[in-house]
Every structure is written in structure tokens, then in C-alpha cells.
Scaffold this active site. Structure first.
Site, short mmCIF file in Angstrom:
data_model
loop_
_atom_site.label_atom_id
_atom_site.label_comp_id
_atom_site.label_asym_id
_atom_site.label_seq_id
_atom_site.Cartn_x
_atom_site.Cartn_y
_atom_site.Cartn_z
N VAL A 327 0.83 -1.20 0.00
CA VAL A 327 0.00 0.00 0.00
C VAL A 327 0.86 1.25 0.00
CG1 VAL A 327 -1.80 1.27 1.23
CG2 VAL A 327 -1.85 -1.23 1.18
N ASN A 331 9.64 5.77 2.58
CA ASN A 331 10.95 6.25 2.15
C ASN A 331 11.13 7.71 2.58
OD1 ASN A 331 11.57 3.78 0.71
ND2 ASN A 331 10.07 4.46 -0.78
N GLU A 355 2.66 6.78 7.37
CA GLU A 355 3.99 7.04 6.80
C GLU A 355 4.59 8.31 7.40
OE1 GLU A 355 4.99 4.45 5.24
OE2 GLU A 355 2.93 3.75 5.36
N TYR A 443 2.24 -4.86 13.74
CA TYR A 443 1.58 -3.57 13.86
C TYR A 443 0.72 -3.49 15.13
CZ TYR A 443 2.78 -2.88 8.93
OH TYR A 443 3.46 -2.74 7.75
#
Length: 724
Positions: A327, A331, A355, A443
Site C-alpha cells: 500500500v 521512504n 507514513e 503492527y
């Protein structure tokens, strides 16, 4: 770990400053063949040329190192059979200036050297005299099915802490880290596209490296690409040098190898905030911009209030074609996210915020080994939920948490409570791909442990203060669980005095090493206004008599529900499948047309109910969905369900009609699913459907989601639709 040395002698000073103590060697990583513990890596330089027509990357890699002890016999790097090494060379560093600490580097860029055909990229010259290079012997040996070991013999007289360079020239073809897409596999169908995906251990096929999260360094890159192709990398600085036709990148903060990422294609930018922009194919850019404009800055600001300054400068997002195998990926400076998620607003919000949270937990402070991946994912999930609570309120956060914990318990029922992968500290056996450990325990069980720690200190704000201090202490380094827990008890000495780490049944050690569900779960009562209607509707559909239940259910307008509410309701129905046919018929009459107009996260769940219950009247909707989807997360779950029941022939028919629009790796995965139960030698091939032969085995694709590597498994991708 400092990114640069600034310990030069000050003007007028009488003595050089004391040298800092040597850094400890990195943690041992069973997934790495490298000799990372014997060396200190300070910087790497990449010279890359993208050759999409040949699906090949040509590279020149310069590693700037020093040995931790005298006379190391060899440097061992992680590599891959997809890498063809052409040459290796050694170069000493110029003499260090007075007062510089060990391993301070002042290198010129690598100079010209003979290169085998086809020509390889060379780094541009840098100012300064260039020390002489000498060739080095090297060999490549098998390591595991996900990599090789590259041994480079070093000069025997090398001293401890003496800076040197190793220069490697190579080409990479059919590498699992590098995904080449023909134009027809993009939205615009105009230009070729390529992206890299390094998590967990794939970047060893991108460039030889210490492919372990325990080792971090800064990097720079020069990239040459075909004309008209935009190149992006996960770097703090980037420029395009028009006269040279190359892109230059620099990452000023130390990062592990798996966070070096590249994407190139028909991409255009649009600013969405003072330090953020989105990149996407032109046809997607307006949608991406409208959905995220202003929002990312709001999330970054909330995160900074909680956990301290954002360390990476810019936060940009690039939307990738549906072939992207997960998904999203965190980075640094440049989040990669699959374009398919754009139609599901709430999932888009959660995935991007997750993210964003990784900028502190995972990127700044990283798990030192893949056996403790929860240190990144559990903390990032906790931070994500603190950000959503600050931004969207506790009720929404509790709803999303309930949705994910539901999926965790679903996964646990399949794997069993004694599954070793349900531990937070998983024992990674030699040869096992660490990507196989990427599951919801990483998670959600990790999140539950972090949430438990926050409850011990009695106040989320106090725990936020601890996490700020934790990030400040360990930023740009890699840690183990003991570092986190020792810091926690040191920050809260009153809890240490109370021996909270040894409370019966909730011992920290048990949290880390016990299999099964979380030892404690969060109180989600603040989300009851959103979860209660879901539970009530589900109970209606499982009540007797059906006609009364259906009549009562029809009075509840789910079109006004949040996406996570509808997804949670459908997941509950899916868990109960197969359902009585009359129930499925009534569900279809009540919801099918409405659900068909909703986003893909909703549609796929309804279609899985259709398939698992062999409900033929809605099968045309399954066909239409699969004809329009090219993403792993929206195709594999349906093919898995189709192939476990009476609808395999239907699955074969749809696959033969749609395979030409699928990435070769995805085609191979679906072929493996379809071949289950057909007997030896009967695996469906692309020739049967009239397309060209598929030469790329999916074993080269990163197995990042549990459903990916277990065709036919009852755990489908919908249960682990989480960002990396």
C-alpha cells in the site's frame, strides 16, 4: 550517529579537540551475509543509468569505509544473483587533516576506469587530487534464496580506522527490488516506469550493501534516465543538471540501505503545502492534489507538536501505478503510495499519516534487526493514532483501531495462538526471508504494547514527552527493544521503583516473547458512537426471523456511514460466511447496488461475500471488478476465494481475459493460486490466454504481505492492508 564530522581545529586553538570514542559495532543480523560488524560505513555514492528497454540498471557504487580492527582480510557485502559484478577496486583516502576524528572522509569521486560492454555509468569528477586505484579480487557465493554474499579481498596492510573506498561496477537485471513497467501498465500509457522497493531485504539486488537496518549512512547519487522521464529519490536534496542530462541527489542524514529508493516515469508535481508536494502521472495529479492539499501540513504539524521537529526537510508523496506491491512505503522525504488508494479517502488518510509517523519511528529511530520490526511498526501505529486523535477526534481513531484489531484476531484464528510469528521478538531462522514476518502482530500487537506503556504513566501527554526524548536520544541510529524499555523506565523512575516491568501477567518480557493475542488491549469506548451501529446491524442480520431482521436493517442508512464502519460490518459478515442463501439474497437486495457505487475497499469486501457464498446473481460484479483492477491488494483476495470454492473455472476465464493488463509478477502469483488442485503440469500459463510467455517468477517479488506467499490461505490481503 552524526551525519558529518565538524571536529576540525578551530582557528587560533592550541590543541586539536579530543577524538570521540569509537562507535559500537552494529547488531548481528541473521538476514545479512555481510561483515558489517568489522567496518564503519560513513557514506555511499551511486552512479546509475536506467535502461528500461533492456529492463536493466547499470551502476557504479562507491563505499566509504574504515575498518574497526587492523588488517581485515575481506569486505563481505549483501548482493543478489540478479547483480552482475564487473569490477572491484580499492582506493585509499587522502591524509586526514589535523584534528579530524577517525574515519573522516574527504574523497574525490571515482575516476574513469575500463568498463565492460555495455558501458557503465561513471561518477563525475570532484575537486581534489585523486588517489590511485588498484583492482581487487572478488567472488559471489550463495547465501539464501533472497540473496548472495559478495566477498571482496582487501589489501593486507589496511590499518584500523584508516579511511578507504571500495568501488564496484555492476549491472542489475530482473532484480526483485527493481520493478520495470511497460507504458501500458501505467495510467497514462505514455512512458515506461520504474520504481524500487527495498523493504525488507530487496535492496541487495539494487546495489551491493550492508543490507541490515543496523547500519546507517548518508548517500548521494547521480542518475541518468531516458529523455522526458522524471527521476525522484528518497533524498533531502535533488537537482537536475540539464547540460549533463543527469539528476543529482543527496541524503544528508544516515539511513539504512532499505530506505534508499528511486522512482522514474511520467510524473508531474503539485505543491500541497509549504514543505510538501505530490508527484503523480498527469491524469492522476488533480485528484491527488485535491485530496491532500493542506492536509499533509496539518498532519506534520500535529506530529511535531507531539514528537518534536520533523527532521527530513521536505515531505513529498509519489503515487505509483497499481503494480506497486504494497500500500505505502515510508521512504524518507518521499513516501511511495499506491494510486489505487486514492478512491478510498479514509484509507488514504490513515496510510499517509502512518507514513508521516514513520518519519520519527522507523526512519529516524530504526529497529536494529528484523526480528524486532514492531519497534518501527508498533510505535508508528501508536503515533499515527495519536495524530488522528489530535486531528479527527478519538471516536474516529477508536473506530479504525477496532477495525484493525478485528483483523488481528481474524489472523490469529487462522495461525493459532501458539504461532511463533505472533511474538513481538520473533526468532528469525537462517534462510527465512524477513519479509515473511510482516503481519498484523507487528503492527497491532506492537501498538497494544506501546499503548500499555502509555497507560502505565497515566497520561498520554507525559508519554508523548517520553517519546520526544526517545527520538532525540536515538535519532539516526538503530535500536533494540531493551533501548526503548530502559529509556522508558529511566524517564519514569517512579514506575521503575514500582517494578512495572515485572507485574504478574503483564511482564515486559512476556509482552515481547509470549505467543498469542496482546496481553491487554486499549479501551475503545470513545468510539462507541461509531462502532455500536455496526454491531447492531450485524446482529440484525444474524437474528431470526429473517424477514423481520431485513425490514429492521433496511431502516439503517449505511450510505451515511464512514468507510471504516461499512468495512467493519462487511468483515463481520465475511467472517460468518458461508451464510444461509436466503440471508445472502436479502443482503444483495438491500445493499448490492449501493455498495457497487462505493470505493474499492468496500466493493472488494462485498464481492468476497458474493464469492464465498457462491451467489451467482452478483457474479457479474466480480468480473467487472477484476477487469478494472491491476493491484495485488484488490485481485489476489478474490482469486484466492474463487479458487477455494466452486468458481475456479470462472476465475480461469476472467484471468485469461485480463492477464495482459497485469504486471508479470502479479500474473505469476495468480497463476500459482489458480494451479492449486489442478495437478502437476497443469499450471495455467499465459499462452493459454493468448499473451506472451511470463518469464518473471514471483519468487523474485518481495513477499511483504502474508497473503502473498500463501496462495489459497484463509488470510487474505484485506486482513493485512497496512502500509510498510
Amino acid at each position: 550517529m552524526a551525519a558529518q564530522c565538524c571536529c576540525r581545529k578551530a582557528p587560533g586553538a592550541e590543541a586539536a579537540p579530543a577524538r570521540p570514542p569509537p562507535e559500537p559495532p552494529p547488531a548481528l543480523d541473521v538476514a545479512s551475509a555481510s561483515s558489517a560488524q568489522l567496518f564503519r560505513l560513513r557514506h555511499l555514492q551511486l552512479g546509475l543509468e536506467l535502461r528500461p528497454e533492456a529492463r536493466e540498471l547499470a551502476g557504479c557504487l562507491v563505499l566509504e569505509l574504515c575498518a574497526r580492527r587492523p588488517a581485515p582480510r575481506a569486505l563481505v557485502l549483501d548482493a543478489h544473483p540478479a547483480l552482475r559484478l564487473h569490477s572491484a577496486a580499492f582506493r585509499r583516502a587522502p591524509a586526514a587533516a589535523a584534528g579530524e576524528p577517525p574515519c573522516a572522509f574527504a574523497f574525490a569521486a571515482p575516476g574513469p576506469s575500463p568498463a565492460p560492454p555495455p558501458p557503465l555509468p561513471a561518477f563525475p569528477e570532484a575537486p581534489g587530487a585523486e588517489p590511485a586505484c588498484c583492482p581487487l579480487a572478488f567472488r559471489v557465493d550463495p547465501f539464501t534464496d533472497y540473496g548472495s554474499s559478495l566477498t571482496v579481498t582487501l589489501p593486507p596492510e589496511l590499518q584500523a580506522h584508516q579511511p578507504f573506498q571500495v568501488i564496484l561496477r555492476y549491472t542489475s537485471t530482473d532484480a526483485p527490488a527493481i520493478w520495470w513497467l511497460d507504458p501500458e501498465l501505467t495510467y497514462g500509457s505514455a512512458k515506461p516506469f520504474v520504481f524500487t522497493q527495498g523493504h525488507s531485504v530487496c535492496n541487495r539486488s539494487f546495489f551491493p550493501c550492508f543490507d541490515t537496518p543496523a547500519v546507517k549512512c548518508t548517500y548521494s547519487a547521480v542518475v541518468k534516465a531516458p529523455s522526458g522521464v522524471q527521476v525522484l529519490m528518497s533524498a533531502t536534496q535533488s537537482t537536475y543538471v540539464e547540460e549533463e542530462g543527469v539528476y543529482r541527489f543527496h541524503m544528508e542524514h544516515p539511513v539504512p540501505a532499505y530506505l534508499v529508493a528511486l522512482v522514474a516515469g511520467d510524473l508531474q508535481p503539485a505543491d500541497i503545502g509549504p514543505r510538501s508536494r505530490v508527484w503523480a502521472e498527469p491524469c492522476l495529479l488533480p485528484t491527488a492534489t485535491s485530496k491532500l492539499s493542506g492536509a499533509v501540513e496539518q498532519w506534520l504539524s500535529a506530529a511535531e507538536r507531539l514528537y518534536g521537529p520533523y527532521l527530513w526537510g521536505r515531505y513529498d508523496i509519489v503515487f505509483l501505478p497499481p503494480s506497486f506491491p504494497i500500500v505505502a512505503m515510508e521512504n524518507p522525504c518521499l513516501t511511495f503510495i499506491i494510486s489505487s488508494i486514492l478512491e478510498s479517502d479514509e484509507f488514504l488518510i490513515i496510510d499517509v499519516i502512518h507514513e508521516v509517523a514513520h518519519s520519527w519511528f522507523g526512519n529516524a529511530v530504526t529497529n536494529a534487526t528484523w526480528e524486532e520490526m514492531w519497534l518501527s511498526e508498533g510505535l508508528a501505529t501508536y503515533a499515527q493514532r495519536r495524530i488522528t486523535t489530535e486531528t479527527y477526534g478519538a471516536a474516529f481513531t477508536c473506530l479504525e483501531t477496532a477495525f484493525r484489531l478485528d483483523a488481528l484476531h481474524r489472523q490469529m484464528k487462522v495461525l493459532g495462538e501458539d504461532s511463533p510469528v505472533s511474538k513481538l521478538q520473533v526468532k528469525l531462522e537462517p534462510g527465512v526471508n524477513p519479509s515473511h514476518l510482516m503481519n498484523l502482530f507487528t503492527y497491532e500487537k506492537g501498538y497494544c504494547f506501546v499503548y500499555y506503556l502509555s497507560q502505565l504513566c497515566g497520561d498520554p501527554q507525559r508519554f508523548d514527552s517520553f517519546l520526544r526524548a526517545y527520538v532525540e536520544k536515538y535519532k539516526f541510529t538503530s535500536v533494540v527493544a531493551q533501548d526503548l524499555l530502559d529509556s522508558f523506565l529511566a524517564f519514569f523512575p517512579e514506575l521503575k521503583e514500582q517494578s512495572v516491568d515485572c507485574r504478574a501477567g503483564l511482564e515486559f518480557e512476556r509482552w515481547l516473547n509470549a505467543t498469542g493475542p496482546p496481553l491487554a488491549e486499549p479501551d475503545l469506548s470513545q468510539g462507541s458512537s461509531l462502532t455500536r451501529p455496526v454491531e447492531a446491524l450485524f446482529q440484525l442480520w444474524t437474528a431470526e426471523p429473517l424477514d423481520q431482521a431485513a425490514a429492521s436493517a433496511s431502516t439503517i442508512d449505511i450510505s451515511k456511514w464512514r468507510t471504516f464502519q461499512t468495512a467493519l460490518f462487511l468483515d463481520r459478515l465475511l467472517d460468518g460466511s458461508p451464510l444461509p442463501q436466503e440471508v445472502v439474497m436479502s443482503l444483495s437486495k438491500c445493499y448490492s447496488s449501493l455498495l457497487d457505487s462505493m470505493n474499492a475497499e468496500i466493493r472488494i469486501r462485498w464481492l468476497q461475500i458474493v464469492v464465498r457464498n457462491d451467489y451467482y446473481p452478483d457474479l457479474h460484479r466480480v468480473r467487472r471488478f477484476l477487469e478494472s483492477q491491476m493491484s495485488r491488494m484488490y485481485t489476489i483476495p478474490l482469486y484466492e476465494d474463487l479458487c477455494t470454492g466452486a468458481l475456479k473455472s470462472f476465475a480461469l476465464e476472467v484471468f485469461y481475459q485480463t492477464q495482459g493488463r497485469l504486471h508479470p509478477n502479479l500474473r505469476r502469483t495468480i497463476q500459482q493460486i489458480l494451479s492449486q488442485g489442478l495437478g502437476p503440469g497443469t499450471e495455467p500459463s499465459v499462452e493459454q490466454g493468448g499473451a506472451g510467455a511470463d518469464s518473471e517468477a514471483d519468487t523474485d517479488a518481495p513477499a511483504l504481505l502474508l497473503g502473498d506467499e500463501a496462495p489459497g490461505s484463509a488470510i487474505s490481503l484485506r486482513d493485512v492492508n497496512v502500509s510498510a
